[in-house]
Every structure is written in C-alpha cells, then in structure tokens.
Design an enzyme around this catalytic site. Structure first.
Site, PDB file in Angstrom:
ATOM      1  N   ARG A 144      -7.618   1.704   1.491  1.00 19.93           N
ATOM      2  CA  ARG A 144      -7.286   2.140   2.852  1.00 19.93           C
ATOM      3  C   ARG A 144      -5.782   2.223   3.084  1.00 19.93           C
ATOM      4  O   ARG A 144      -5.344   2.763   4.103  1.00 19.93           O
ATOM      5  CB  ARG A 144      -7.924   1.186   3.868  1.00 19.93           C
ATOM      6  CG  ARG A 144      -7.442  -0.252   3.790  1.00 19.93           C
ATOM      7  CD  ARG A 144      -8.206  -1.138   4.768  1.00 19.93           C
ATOM      8  NE  ARG A 144      -7.795  -2.540   4.716  1.00 19.93           N
ATOM      9  CZ  ARG A 144      -8.276  -3.433   3.870  1.00 19.93           C
ATOM     10  NH1 ARG A 144      -9.197  -3.065   2.982  1.00 19.93           N
ATOM     11  NH2 ARG A 144      -7.860  -4.685   3.882  1.00 19.93           N
ATOM     12  N   TYR A 145      -4.980   1.661   2.141  1.00 21.79           N
ATOM     13  CA  TYR A 145      -3.529   1.658   2.321  1.00 21.79           C
ATOM     14  C   TYR A 145      -2.814   2.704   1.472  1.00 21.79           C
ATOM     15  O   TYR A 145      -1.621   2.925   1.657  1.00 21.79           O
ATOM     16  CB  TYR A 145      -2.960   0.280   1.965  1.00 21.79           C
ATOM     17  CG  TYR A 145      -3.453  -0.828   2.856  1.00 21.79           C
ATOM     18  CD1 TYR A 145      -3.314  -0.769   4.238  1.00 21.79           C
ATOM     19  CD2 TYR A 145      -4.067  -1.963   2.311  1.00 21.79           C
ATOM     20  CE1 TYR A 145      -3.770  -1.792   5.047  1.00 21.79           C
ATOM     21  CE2 TYR A 145      -4.522  -2.992   3.110  1.00 21.79           C
ATOM     22  CZ  TYR A 145      -4.372  -2.899   4.484  1.00 21.79           C
ATOM     23  OH  TYR A 145      -4.826  -3.910   5.283  1.00 21.79           O
ATOM     24  N   ILE A 146      -3.502   3.301   0.521  1.00 22.17           N
ATOM     25  CA  ILE A 146      -2.837   4.227  -0.397  1.00 22.17           C
ATOM     26  C   ILE A 146      -3.416   5.623  -0.240  1.00 22.17           C
ATOM     27  O   ILE A 146      -4.550   5.795   0.224  1.00 22.17           O
ATOM     28  CB  ILE A 146      -2.966   3.751  -1.857  1.00 22.17           C
ATOM     29  CG1 ILE A 146      -4.434   3.517  -2.223  1.00 22.17           C
ATOM     30  CG2 ILE A 146      -2.155   2.479  -2.069  1.00 22.17           C
ATOM     31  CD1 ILE A 146      -4.648   3.044  -3.643  1.00 22.17           C
TER      32      ILE A 146
END
Length: 841
Positions: free
Chosen positions: A133-135
């Site tokens: 979800r962060y990349i």
C-alpha cells in the site's frame, strides 16, 4: 475431495469435484496407488507448467506474465499502488496475494520491466520492500514496446473462466537471458543466470548475421566471474563468482561488490562463522553499506591481508559456486537447452512476431487505401447524388454498387456491403469541403507506407537486426557489464588456513592430537593440516589433525605433511629384522593415502631405525655408522654420505651399509640449505606471481629481493615475492626493486591547474605500505612515467607571445633532481602547456 487438473495448454483449470470410485470397490491398496499416481502426476504437471518453469517464447513464469498483463490493463502513464496491481492480478492468478507480491518485487528489482517508486527493497542488503500500500509501479517504456501486442497475442480463459489472459506474451526480445530465473518444480529445477542487456543484443545480431554465439553471465551485484566451466549454461556447467575485495591497508580489507545471490547480511554471517571456527582471524566486521556496498573487514594483528583475502575466498561467501540449469517450457513440455539454443530460438521467435506484426500492419494499410480510394471515387464522380431517389436501403446499396462498378478492376479487393455502408456515413460537410489533391496525396502516402512495409517483409533478417539495434541505442546506455570476467586461481583451503590448533604428542604410546595437553607440545597447526609420523620400527602414517590419533608406538618424528612436496627428502638408516643387515635409503614422499600404515623397511619382524632425518630443501649430510665392539670388521666406523645417494621412493629397499651389528649413528656434517634464485612472472589476469612463465617476466629473485608496483592512481608499493600475494587492480608497472632505479613522472596537478615533473628513488618505502607519489586532489592525472636515466619529453605550448616556440624537447633531469616519494616536484614549464608526450631519442 477435490483434484486440480491442467488443460492441454498447461494452464490450471477449475478443480474437478469428487474423484469417481475405482473398479472393484473402495479401500483397496490398488485403488489408493492408482489415485496417488494420478494425483501426483497432475500436481507435478501443474507445478512444472503453471508455476515454476518459464516459457521459452516470452521468458516468463505464469505469475510474472499475469502481473505484467494486469499492469498493462491498468496502464495510463501514471504510477499505480502495488496493492492495486496485486489485487488486479488476482483476477487471473489462482494463488494468494503473497505469491504475487513476492514475484512482483523480484521483477522490479531487476530494473528492466517495472518502473518503481518507493522502497522496493535492496538486493545487496536483502532488505524487504515496504508494504504494497506504500509503494507504486508502472510499466517501463521498454516493457510497453517489447512485451505487448494484442493483435498477435494468443488468449486463454483464466483459472475461473471469468476473464481472458495471454497464453504467452508476444515478447520480441530474448528476455529470459537478461532477467534470469530460478525455479524448483517436482522432479526438476531451472536456473538461468542473468546476462548483460547489450551483450545479448550484440549476440542476437551476430546470430542473425550467421556468426557464432558466445554469452557469459552478468550480475547486477557486480563482482567477478570465472566462466571456464560455464558450458554454455547447460545443466553440467558451473561458474565461480567472487566479491570485489580491496586492500585498504595492512589491517583492513574492503568488500565493494557481492557475488550473485549473496547479501551483505549473509556475507557478514559467513565471515563471523569462519572466524568463530578459526578459519580466519578477524578483529571486527563493519558494514558501511548505503548506496553502494562497503563492508570493512578489520584483521587481527599479524595477519597478512593477502593471505586473509585468500582465506575470505576459501572459507566465506566472498566466493560462491553456481550451477546453471537452463530448463524452459517448449510446446507444453520441459526442454533442457543451452543459452545459445535459448538465444537462437528467442531471436527466431522475435523475427516471426515482427513479421506477423508487419503483415497485420500491411493489411491495415491496404484496408485504409481501399476505403480512401472508394471515398475518392464516391465523391469525385458524385455517386452520392444518385441515391437521392432510392426508396429503401437495398436500393441505396444497389445504386452505389452500380456507380462504382466501372472502377472495380482498380480496387484492392472486392466491394462489400459493409464498404458501401461506410460510404453512406460520410457527412455532407466532408463532401462539400472535399479536396481532390489532398485526397490523392493521402493515397500516395498510404502507398509509400505499404511499400516500406513490403521492403521490411522482403528481408526480415535485416529488419530484425535494425529492430535490435534500435533497442540497444534507446535502452542500452547505462546497462554496461557490471561483472568482470576473470580467471580465478584455485585457493587451497589448507594453504590459507589460520594456525588455530596446538598439537601434542605422546611418543612412547604413539598418540598425536589436540586433546593431549598433558603430554609434549609438538607445534601449532591448522585443523585442515595433515600430520605425518615415523616410528622407531620403520612405520609411517599420514592422518588429519584430530583430538587423538594413534600413529604407532615410539614416534621418532612428526610434522605437517604437504602433498605434492617433492623437495623434502628423508634420510634413513635401518636394521632389517633382529640381527639382520643395515641399509641406508634416501627418499621423497609427495603423496600418501590417509590413515594407511606404510612400512619403510623390508618388513621383517624386529626391524628398527638407527638414524632418521628430514631435509626440507633436499640437503645432504654425512653420518658415521659406529659398529659394536664385537663386530668382526676391522674398521668399526663407516662413513655414509647421503648426498651421493640417489633420491628414490619410500618403498625402495636401500643400499647395504654393513652386515655387522650397529651400536649407533652420529651426524658428522650437514649441508647448509641452498638458497636458489627463482625466475618469476606476473599474470595480470590472475593478478599473481608464478613460476610457470605466464605473463610478464619480472626477473630472478632470491633472499631479500623485493618487487615494486606502480598503480594508475599514482601510488607505489613494495612487496615480497611470495607466490600467494594477491595484487590489486589498475597496475601501471611492476618490476624488481633496486636502489639505483630513478622513477620520473609528469602529471597534471588538478588544484594548481598546471603540469609538474618529479623524479624519485624508492629508498624510503616500507614493504606492504602504499605511498602516493603524486597528489590525490580531484583532477590530478598521471601523464608520463619513465625509468630512463636521462628522460626527455616533447612539450607543445599554447599560442602566446610572438617568438615563443610551438613545441620543445625538455630534459627532465635538468628540471628537477631526484627527491623523496612525497615531493611535489617542479613545474614542467613557465609557458602554458598544451600537451606533453615522452620523447623517443
């Protein structure tokens, strides 16, 4: 109970329900065996075809193909969250998100198909990527150009039948050779090592031109590789990969690159483990890795950095061995091949795909030409006016068909109702603004484009070559080879093992070992050493260092046994049996079977050794054999000169000394060890000295002779001439040291922006300590190096005042006298120097 099956294309189908009962009733052993065999074969087939092994034609495993297909569907030029891509891929992939995430991260780290944003982990350190979800990620320009073309893609149903996915992607590039792959299936595995992007293209072009193919691995982690046993990537091949080691100083070694598959954490663990086992002596290991790998290995006092470097290769992950196994899926079956086979089939497939694309493109252009020609006829001959009185659609079609019939011979293909229908859709505005010249110009351009396609189709080999050259020009820069191809000299573990054991001996009882601490101390050794021992009754045995080993009672000599040593010579005088004659023998022992007892006498009971000596350099000696008083011989003293005796094998009987009883043997004299000079050569590939006449000859060396080495960076170092010494890269010159040598050099001073000359001797240098002989400021560059006693240079000057010469020959000995190594020197000239080169007198 469910069973997962595969279709004839190798993709997983919907699990079938409830296996039907076998004939003869349930519960029998035969039923279970039949079911086990069926299920096992289905599972093995599924793992091989649909999970672990890549396809020959696109070089992708199914999960990789599905990820790329999902990314292509989501492609809009912007980055997508990795979590979104993973979720989209699950529409095609029968497994969970973790399998997709892992495959996606590994693909992204290869920096070819996926353009990433955020923390995607680190191949060097082994750090994991951030949560999906962060990349973010998107397809690279290269991937979009090479991997996708819907018109030539063969499709199949997804695992649940709800979607369509590609059977293989139409990859027009030997992708698998560049990315590499590893996979373990049921009963087989695959490991295709990665190769260099530009080299793969060069070899692909060479193959199309009829040349032979030669490809060697190249790894993103750098390092160096020995490819002598690569065997074209076949299953029987093997390569050795090494980290890049640099000697910082006498106490520190730097690891700059890693072997393929090794991380900084695993490398450090292997060094610490080797240190704990006593294989090497390390004070501490410091990890300074950031953008680039930097591991500092701080050595214990007294440890040679050259020996330690060899020990790191021998006992740690600084050197690893890789076994390639090129296995791919071809026509729904596993296919073992070489990288040459893989390249050739991939290139042929790329050529076929390009040909198919151009044929489709030509067909589309012909269709455009056909419709544009009809439009020109329809408007120019005002056929549209004739449909004004038509009462229905059929009359409209018939009217237009009659109007175009006179031109049917010039049409590209037969006229269809669909063509006529398209003509009726032309808006009045286009008809009123119709420009015949522009329409004809458009037709000319279409014909030119068709001709261009025809030209390409007429010679697909040349077309494919041009395509690969375009790929290299656009995507090749920045993808130069990272792994250096070298020839590694085999490091013998025993030769570089640290002395980490204390050996003890009980001579009377015949035991030698590391645990006999209450007995006589023998010497320090390595736990990899072998020990040879000789006993009073003429027995000999070789065994590995252990806690306690029995060699035979009454040991008279024990030492480290070196296999292949033909210089060490043993002298022995022994009595053959009780009351038997006495013999002398001189022998060498370069080989022996471990833990086997050898009898050095004639084997008669009661034999005993009167004299035994070990001579490492084959020295001779003179001994006196003193007979007992009751001997019948007049002369009770017999001189024996071993130097007159030929060196034989250990099994030789020897020469008779006397048949009389012997009291004892005294040594009269022993030859001093002969210090012989040795001719040495330097092999620049192995970066080692040798006596095998490989490389550049340095001269004859003996005693305290030394070697001096000049490096391109502007540093100099003195060293001994030990064959185990490992020299650094970027050697400019190497030679035999002499006090009389004067080194002259010209260099450009980066800070002072001027040319300088200096001359120096090497008297103040210390062995093993590198000194800079030119400043190390940025921009400083060594230009000329000379060992001529009267060196001269040709200097070209920049244009100055009228009357100043354009060039001049300068004698360097007139400019500066020999000084110390660290002296800056003098300016080469007061005029502005344009260039300088060595003058050949």
């Amino acid at each position: 109970m469910t069973q997962e099956t595969t279709n004839d294309k190798g993709s997983a189908s919907v699990p079938s329900q409830s296996v039907p009962p076998a004939p003869g009733g349930a519960g029998g052993r035969g039923d279970v065996e039949d079911m086990y065999e069926s299920w096992f074969l289905d599972y093995a087939s599924y793992v091989i075809l649909d999970r672990a092994v890549p396809n020959l034609y696109d070089g992708l495993k199914p999960v990789q193909r599905r990820i790329l297909h999902a990314m292509s569907e989501l492609e809009d030029g912007r980055y997508n969250k990795a979590a979104n891509i993973i979720g989209h891929t699950m529409r095609y992939h029968p497994h969970g998100d973790m399998a997709i995430e892992d495959a996606m991260v590994k693909m992204a780290q290869k920096d070819l198909l996926i353009d990433t944003q955020g923390n995607w982990g680190n191949v060097a350190t082994g750090d994991r990527a951030a949560a999906p979800r962060y990349i973010e990620a998107r397809l690279t320009k290269f991937a979009k150009e090479v991997l996708f073309k819907d018109e030539v893609t063969e499709w199949q149903s997804s695992y649940d039948g709800r979607n369509k996915e590609p059977l293989t992607l139409p990859v027009k590039f030997p992708l698998l050779l560049v990315t590499g792959v590893e996979g373990i299936a049921v009963g087989l595995s695959t490991r295709v090592l990665p190769h260099n992007f530009n080299e793969v293209i060069d070899q692909a072009i060479g193959y199309l031109q009829g040349k032979s193919v030669t490809l060697y691995p190249d790894f993103l982690t750098g390092g160096s590789v020995d490819v002598r046993q690569y065997k074209d990537g076949r299953k029987t091949g093997r390569v050795k990969v090494r980290a890049k080691l640099e000697i910082v100083d006498n106490k520190t070694i730097k690891v700059a690159d890693l072997p393929y598959g090794v991380t900084t954490a695993s490398l450090i663990d292997s060094i610490i483990s080797a240190n704990d086992k006593g294989k090497i002596k390390v004070k501490k290991v410091e990890d300074n890795t950031a953008e680039f790998v930097e591991i500092l290995v701080h050595l214990s006092p007294g440890v040679s950095p050259h020996v330690a470097m060899d020990a790191l290769f021998a006992f740690t992950d600084c050197e690893v061995s890789l076994a390639p196994s090129c296995c791919v899926i071809r026509d729904t079956k596993p296919y073992f091949c070489s990288v040459t086979d893989l390249l050739q089939e991939s290139v042929d497939h790329s050529k076929d795909l390009l040909e198919l694309e151009y044929k489709i493109q030509k067909q589309a252009l012909l269709e455009k030409l056909h419709l544009s020609s009809l439009e020109l006829l329809f408007i120019e001959h005002k056929i549209y006016r004739k449909i004004e009185n038509a009462e229905n659609w059929d009359q409209v079609l018939a009217t237009i068909r009659r109007g175009l019939k006179p031109f049917s011979k010039d049409m590209i293909r037969e006229l269809t109702d669909d063509d006529i229908s398209k003509l009726t859709e032309i808006k009045i505005k286009r008809i009123t603004k119709f420009d015949r010249s522009k329409a004809e110009e458009h037709l000319v351009k279409l014909k030119e484009q068709i001709q261009e396609v025809d030209d390409k189709l007429s010679d697909m080999v040349a077309t494919t070559i041009s395509y690969f050259k375009k790929l290299k020009k656009e995507y090749g820069p920045g993808r130069e080879r990272r792994t250096k191809i070298e020839v590694f000299e085999t490091v013998e573990a025993r030769a570089v093992a640290v002395v980490n054991q204390k050996l003890y001996i009980n001579r009377r009882e015949g035991f030698i070992g590391t645990s006999l601490k209450k007995d006589e101390f023998l010497f320090d050794c390595s736990d990899l050493d072998e020990i040879v021992a000789f006993t009073k009754d003429g027995q000999c045995m070789v065994s590995k260092v252990s806690e306690k080993t029995f060699y035979g009672k009454n040991i008279i000599y024990a030492g480290v046994f070196t296999r292949g040593d033909d210089k060490t010579v043993y002298h022995m005088i022994y009595q053959d049996g009780r009351g038997g004659p006495t013999y002398q023998k001189r022998f060498a022992m370069a080989a022996a079977t471990r833990d086997r007892a050898y009898d050095l006498t004639r084997g008669n009971k009661g034999s005993r050794v009167h004299h035994f000596s070990v001579n490492p350099s084959g020295e001779g000696e003179v001994v006196e054999v003193i007979l007992k008083p009751e001997a019948k011989a007049r002369n009770k003293v017999i001189d024996v000169d071993f130097s007159e005796l030929a060196i034989k094998t250990r099994s030789v009987k020897g020469l008779l000394v006397t048949k009389e009883p012997v009291a004892n043997v005294d040594v009269v004299s022993r030859d001093a060890p002969v210090v012989e000079s040795v001719d040495l050569w330097f092999d620049s590939k192995l970066r080692r000295l040798n006596v095998d006449k490989k490389g550049k000859k340095l001269g004859s060396f003996a005693g305290d002779d030394k070697i001096f080495t000049l490096y391109r960076s502007g540093s100099i170092e003195l060293s001994g001439y030990d064959l185990d010494t490992y020299f650094d890269e970027n050697i400019l010159h190497m030679g035999k040291y002499s006090d009389d040598i004067i080194i002259s050099c010209v260099y450009y001073h980066g800070e002072k922006k001027d040319y300088y000359v200096k001359r120096f001797k090497m008297e103040e240098l210390s062995i093993g300590r590198r000194e800079e002989f030119i400043p190390q400021e940025p921009g400083t560059k060594l230009l000329i190096l000379s060992f001529n006693p009267e060196p001269a240079v040709e200097v070209s000057f920049k244009k100055g005042k009228r009357g100043t010469p354009d060039s001049e020959v300068l004698d360097l000995s007139d400019i500066v006298q020999p000084k110390g190594v660290k002296a800056i020197g003098n300016k080469l000239s007061r005029q502005s120097v344009k260039s300088v080169k060595l003058h050949k007198s």
